[in-house]
Motif scaffolding. Structure first.
Motif, PDB file in Angstrom:
ATOM      1  N   THR A  24     -34.240 -56.080  88.350  1.00  0.00           N
ATOM      2  CA  THR A  24     -34.231 -56.648  89.819  1.00  0.00           C
ATOM      3  C   THR A  24     -32.647 -56.456  89.850  1.00  0.00           C
ATOM      4  O   THR A  24     -32.473 -56.198  90.822  1.00  0.00           O
ATOM      5  CB  THR A  24     -34.610 -58.101  89.486  1.00  0.00           C
ATOM      6  N   GLU A  74     -35.522 -58.820  97.369  1.00  0.00           N
ATOM      7  CA  GLU A  74     -36.922 -59.458  97.622  1.00  0.00           C
ATOM      8  C   GLU A  74     -37.622 -58.569  98.546  1.00  0.00           C
ATOM      9  O   GLU A  74     -38.712 -58.974  98.813  1.00  0.00           O
ATOM     10  CB  GLU A  74     -36.431 -60.724  98.524  1.00  0.00           C
ATOM     11  N   PHE A  88     -40.207 -56.026  99.491  1.00  0.00           N
ATOM     12  CA  PHE A  88     -41.478 -55.876  98.971  1.00  0.00           C
ATOM     13  C   PHE A  88     -42.088 -54.391  99.476  1.00  0.00           C
ATOM     14  O   PHE A  88     -43.193 -54.033  98.617  1.00  0.00           O
ATOM     15  CB  PHE A  88     -42.614 -56.863  99.209  1.00  0.00           C
ATOM     16  N   ASP A  89     -41.641 -54.131 100.578  1.00  0.00           N
ATOM     17  CA  ASP A  89     -42.012 -52.817 101.158  1.00  0.00           C
ATOM     18  C   ASP A  89     -42.018 -51.485 100.230  1.00  0.00           C
ATOM     19  O   ASP A  89     -43.431 -50.781 100.152  1.00  0.00           O
ATOM     20  CB  ASP A  89     -41.406 -52.412 102.411  1.00  0.00           C
ATOM     21  N   VAL A  95     -41.649 -51.753  96.675  1.00  0.00           N
ATOM     22  CA  VAL A  95     -42.157 -51.976  95.487  1.00  0.00           C
ATOM     23  C   VAL A  95     -43.790 -51.949  95.437  1.00  0.00           C
ATOM     24  O   VAL A  95     -44.733 -51.578  94.598  1.00  0.00           O
ATOM     25  CB  VAL A  95     -41.655 -53.060  94.795  1.00  0.00           C
ATOM     26  N   ALA A  96     -44.236 -52.558  96.602  1.00  0.00           N
ATOM     27  CA  ALA A  96     -45.593 -52.269  96.770  1.00  0.00           C
ATOM     28  C   ALA A  96     -46.175 -51.023  96.819  1.00  0.00           C
ATOM     29  O   ALA A  96     -47.385 -50.869  96.242  1.00  0.00           O
ATOM     30  CB  ALA A  96     -45.973 -53.155  98.052  1.00  0.00           C
ATOM     31  N   VAL A 128     -40.036 -59.534  92.267  1.00  0.00           N
ATOM     32  CA  VAL A 128     -41.150 -59.593  93.441  1.00  0.00           C
ATOM     33  C   VAL A 128     -42.489 -59.003  92.622  1.00  0.00           C
ATOM     34  O   VAL A 128     -43.639 -59.446  93.207  1.00  0.00           O
ATOM     35  CB  VAL A 128     -40.857 -58.593  94.586  1.00  0.00           C
ATOM     36  N   LEU A 129     -42.580 -58.131  91.888  1.00  0.00           N
ATOM     37  CA  LEU A 129     -43.827 -57.616  91.422  1.00  0.00           C
ATOM     38  C   LEU A 129     -44.333 -58.451  90.315  1.00  0.00           C
ATOM     39  O   LEU A 129     -45.661 -58.708  90.356  1.00  0.00           O
ATOM     40  CB  LEU A 129     -43.452 -56.045  90.523  1.00  0.00           C
ATOM     41  N   TYR A 169     -46.230 -60.801  92.693  1.00  0.00           N
ATOM     42  CA  TYR A 169     -47.534 -60.126  93.292  1.00  0.00           C
ATOM     43  C   TYR A 169     -48.645 -60.061  92.231  1.00  0.00           C
ATOM     44  O   TYR A 169     -49.718 -60.283  92.392  1.00  0.00           O
ATOM     45  CB  TYR A 169     -46.974 -58.779  93.941  1.00  0.00           C
ATOM     46  N   ILE A 206     -41.718 -63.026 100.065  1.00  0.00           N
ATOM     47  CA  ILE A 206     -42.953 -63.059  99.286  1.00  0.00           C
ATOM     48  C   ILE A 206     -43.092 -64.599  98.808  1.00  0.00           C
ATOM     49  O   ILE A 206     -44.118 -65.281  98.612  1.00  0.00           O
ATOM     50  CB  ILE A 206     -42.531 -62.084  98.227  1.00  0.00           C
ATOM     51  N   THR A 219     -45.519 -57.412 103.906  1.00  0.00           N
ATOM     52  CA  THR A 219     -45.289 -58.337 102.808  1.00  0.00           C
ATOM     53  C   THR A 219     -46.247 -59.891 103.048  1.00  0.00           C
ATOM     54  O   THR A 219     -47.054 -60.175 102.245  1.00  0.00           O
ATOM     55  CB  THR A 219     -44.046 -59.071 102.581  1.00  0.00           C
TER      56      THR A 219
END
Lengths: 563, 379
Positions: free
Chosen positions: A63, A216, A218-219, A221-222, A232-233, A236, A405, A501
């Protein structure tokens, strides 16, 4: 019988806004302390599960690497760009400016999607073109890596960071540099010993702010999940477990950890700003710094701009255009040209019908919520001299440190907690509330800045002339704030429309939004439609962003942080 | 020492090009304190910045000690760091991240005129104690008062031992009492160090007190260059007369003119007056009869020749402590008179006023053609 004081409307609005912010902060703590969503029993079980996970140190390290890697890329472009725009006679200033503003409107997850199509190891277009994929042996490129995430996130954050740096560069007192030059100090030494130390606080501030954003975000990593978790993962995955039951305890605990990381960075930033303030105001009249003549360096500057534009706008958009017109992902060969069609765009239109309405509703709801509460909060903080003003100010300042998130999780938990009285869970309303809270922080910062620019004497004059405080609020304060409010509304609309997110986490299966539609189409392999809808979205958002810039003037861009 | 010829500088204001300096000529002798005086927007700061190399002139030449620094015709332009000068800024331009000592030492360590490293400390201490601020050496400049910052700015400039010292309104940000105190100190210091100084100000009292020579500027032109007393007593035109101290200007016309003296016909009669050198006053031309409020004698002595007197009505009276000011009206022309505070004239009464011929001056009207652009040039 006492008449209701209209001012209490403002205080009421401010209080509701504050409550939402408190929910976004407290929701995770509540969630992390409960298990199986039994809100009558508190336990530290989630924390012990999180902390005993042997993978946690590595997750934290990844991270941090993601944060530092991303801001290194961001600053490498943003500092030169801000300098070119603010302090030089660079030839393509307007062009660069427009591109930065436009890029701000392109959702990060769409860029991520395009890069997956280009560089994924099994069928990425570039790998396929080179004939080196997983199936033929070593792939030439593998996008599923932290370093790619750093590069892509870093590139995406450049416009916001550059816009934040421009005022710092513009506000530098030109006579400080002139004094050095006249005292015989050559240009580059002046830059190193005078300009850089004075800019350092500004650069550090931007660095810290975007570190928080990068961690933070997420765009990316998603879509480009790297091997091994980042925080963040972890959140999720806790919310989307294999057995289908969300683990709010673990998500909450990880959320608290992520918030602690962000809040730590923000506090560091505040402390540094306070220290830097002692450099700030020195007596006398400052002089506008003159423009540096680039001369033969014009080309080098252009080259840097072209590099960034190619990587962050050109390549993704060209990829989207290609993917949208072919039935499945394939390199652009003569054979592939035969299968080119516009079906993707037609299918995309068909898919869009319901999500478009939902997105419009969410945009409208988010704009009204965020703006109403932000105006009330701004008035309370900057004008009321109320005892709650400093508290409100501190809370609003902390709010941006709450990752998206984390806000999403908090509102989910709260939605479940109050479901028997207020069944908002799983509806657009809850998404709107979460998004409104998120945007509230952004709006309040912008509007506080604008409100501080308006001299309080303008309102005092009305007040002393016999107008009530409420009439002063509606007749003087609001009209003077109108440009800032209008600009904030456009920006909030844009940010709300493109957000992935919150809707992704908050699981609006029954009420899909455009961003989630694109994500789902992509996940299901309907690449042409995904690309087509993404292109529709980009066109609308870019137009929105450029209109906002045009209407509010190009002169003072990005006085507030945007992402 | 400093030679400026035909210097022209422009700046852009939106889409327009504004001329800040219009063919300025200037000669400054070694060791002189040379003052550029004029209202806001007259181009004086632009001229100073051209000397410093902070602005690029579009025409004309600048030389110091016979060495050309800037010549628009040949494209020669020596950058600021290579010019043998130092500058004190209006804002003081203290580098806020450095101590007092470092502000003075930095150019001596990193600049083109750097000293061997073992001499820097000595030089800094020397100038700090010369200016009486050696006790502030370790302080951060952000904690200093305006007057202290001003001294640090001066120390930083002097430490370079420049051939020419440029000062841009160095006193304008200080309170009045301190300004007056520093004028004398600065002038004494410049002469003690035998520094050639170009000093920009819009304050005429400061200019008169500090300057060995003064150039009065207006709308990008140098209107008059002279010693302070000539500027005060023999202004070449209306602009100089009005800008440098108050002067009564009674409209009239030239009845007779010979080098140095003129007869001026006014509504109140014909008066003899002096003229500035090197100007011509063609007979019949419009002109003013100028006289300082303190030079008028009221009531007129009984032996004063009638052709040096006029009759006026007292319209108001203003007590100013050491002086008493009277407003008078001679026909339609207003007059201001400054007298000793003990003089008593009652408002509404008629008085005889004596105009001593050696204090009166025939003043040319300012040319109407001269542009009166008031755009700010940063001063």
């Amino acid at each position: 019988m006492t008449r209701l004081n209209p001012l209490s409307l403002i205080y009421g609005g401010a209080l509701i806004g504050l409550t939402f912010i408190v929910i976004s902060l407290a929701g995770n703590i509540v969630g992390s302390l409960t298990s199986d969503t039994q809100f009558n029993r508190f336990t530290l079980d989630a924390y012990s599960r999180l902390l005993s996970d042997p993978g946690l140190p590595a997750t934290l390290l990844r991270t941090l690497a993601l944060g530092f890697g991303s801001i290194s890329v961001t600053l490498a472009f943003a500092i030169p760009f801000a300098w070119l725009l603010a302090r030089t006679d660079f030839k393509w200033k307007t062009g660069l400016f427009t591109l930065l503003a436009a890029k701000l409107a392109i959702p990060g997850f769409i860029t991520a999607m395009a890069y997956v199509w280009l560089f994924n190891p099994s069928a990425g277009l570039v790998n396929a073109l080179l004939g080196q994929t997983n199936y033929t042996g070593e792939p030439a490129f593998d996008v599923y890596q932290i370093k790619w995430l750093c590069l892509l996130q870093g590139l995406v954050l450049v416009p916001g960071a550059a816009f934040m740096l421009i005022p710092a560069l513009r506000n530098l007192d030109g006579s400080l540099e002139e004094a050095a030059r006249v005292a015989g100090v050559p240009a580059w030494k002046t830059f190193r010993h005078i300009v850089m130390p004075l800019l350092a606080p500004g650069i550090l501030a931007v660095g810290v702010f975007y570190f928080v954003v990068a961690v933070e975000m997420f765009d990316f990593v998603a879509i480009i999940a790297p091997p091994g978790d980042v925080l963040v993962l972890t959140i999720y995955e806790a919310l989307n477990t294999v057995d289908g039951l969300p683990d709010y305890g673990l998500a909450g605990a990880a959320g608290v950890l992520l918030f602690a990381l962000s809040a730590g960075a923000i506090l560091f930033y505040v402390r540094f700003l306070r220290q830097a303030k002692k450099y700030a105001v020195l007596g006398g009249k400052r002089r506008d710094p003159g423009l540096v003549r680039l001369g033969k360096w014009q080309r080098a500057a252009s080259a840097l701009v072209i590099l960034w534009v190619t990587l962050s706008v050109g390549l993704p958009v060209v990829t989207l255009l290609w993917v949208a017109v072919v039935p499945f992902i394939q390199p652009p060969t003569f054979a592939a040209l035969d299968s080119v069609s516009l079906y993707g765009f037609l299918d995309g239109l068909a898919y869009l019908r319901e999500p478009l309405t939902n997105t419009a509703i969410v945009m409208a709801g988010t704009i009204s919520m965020a703006l109403t509460f932000a105006i009330c909060l701004t008035w309370v903080v900057t004008r009321s001299r109320s005892t709650i003003a400093p508290w409100a100010d501190a809370l609003v300042f902390l709010a941006p440190a709450v990752p998206a998130i984390v806000t999403a999780t908090a509102f989910q938990v709260m939605g479940i907690a109050v479901y028997q009285w207020l069944p908002l869970y799983g509806t657009l309303w809850l998404i709107m509330a979460a998004m409104g809270t998120r945007m509230l922080a952004y709006c309040t910062r912008t509007m506080n800045a604008a409100a501080l620019q308006i001299h309080p004497e303008l309102e005092e004059a009305a007040w002393v002339a016999g107008l009530s405080r409420w009439r002063t609020f509606t007749g003087v304060f609001l009209p003077l704030m109108a440009p800032a409010i209008f600009y904030a509304a456009l920006m909030v609309g844009m940010l709300a429309a493109r957000d992935l997110t919150l809707p992704l986490i908050m699981n609006s299966a029954g009420t899909p939004l455009v961003s989630v539609l694109i994500f789902d189409l992509q996940t299901n392999g309907e690449t042409a439609s995904a690309a087509a809808v993404a292109l529709y979205m980009i066109v609308v958002l870019v137009l929105l962003a450029l209109t906002a810039r045009r209407l509010t003037g190009m002169a003072e861009p990005g006085l507030e942080p945007t992402r | 020492m400093i030679t400026v010829r035909g210097l022209t500088a422009t700046y852009r204001l939106g889409r327009d090009t504004v001329t800040a300096l219009d063919g300025v000529d200037l000669d400054v002798e070694p060791g002189q304190v040379f003052v550029l005086l004029g209202p806001s927007g007259c181009g004086k700061t632009t001229l100073l910045r051209c000397l410093a190399g902070l602005e690029t002139p579009v025409a004309g030449q600048i030389e110091i000690d016979g060495i050309p620094l800037s010549d628009a015709a040949t494209g020669l332009f020596v950058p600021p760091e290579d010019r043998p000068l130092a500058m004190v800024f209006q804002s003081y331009a203290m580098w806020p991240h450095m101590s007092v000592f470092d502000n003075v030492a930095f150019p001596l360590k990193a600049g083109r005129r750097r000293l061997p490293s073992n001499e820097v400390d000595g030089r800094v201490d020397e100038v700090l104690s010369l200016l009486g601020i050696d006790h502030l050496s370790a302080r951060s400049v952000t904690t200093l008062s305006g007057g202290q910052q001003q001294r640090v700015g001066l120390a930083r400039a002097i430490a370079l031992r420049p051939r020419v010292l440029l000062m841009d309104e160095p006193l304008s940000n200080l309170d009045f009492r301190l300004q007056v105190e520093l004028r004398g100190q600065l002038r004494a210091l410049m002469h003690e160090l035998n520094l050639t100084t170009v000093h920009v100000t819009h304050n005429q009292a400061e200019a008169l007190e500090m300057g060995d020579r003064i150039a009065v500027m207006d709308a990008g032109h140098v209107v008059q260059t002279d010693d302070p007393e000539s500027i005060y007593h023999r202004p070449v035109d209306e602009h100089v007369a009005r800008f440098v101290g108050d002067m009564n200007l009674i409209p009239g016309s030239v009845a007779r003119w010979s080098e140095g003296t003129a007869q001026v016909q006014t509504a109140s009669g014909m008066f003899l007056a002096m003229t500035a050198e090197n100007i011509s006053l063609p007979e019949g031309a419009r002109c003013f009869l100028g006289i300082r409020p303190a030079d008028l004698v009221v009531p007129a002595p009984t032996d004063a020749p009638p052709e040096t007197c006029l009759t006026a009505t007292v319209t108001d009276r203003r007590f100013q402590g050491d002086r008493m000011m009277f407003g008078l009206k001679a026909g339609n022309d207003p007059l201001e008179i400054s007298t000793h505070h003990s003089v008593r004239l009652s408002v509404g009464s008629e008085v005889r006023v004596h105009i001593p011929p050696d204090s009166a001056i025939a003043v040319k009207p300012s040319p109407q053609t001269r542009p009166t652009d008031q755009s700010d040039d940063g001063d």
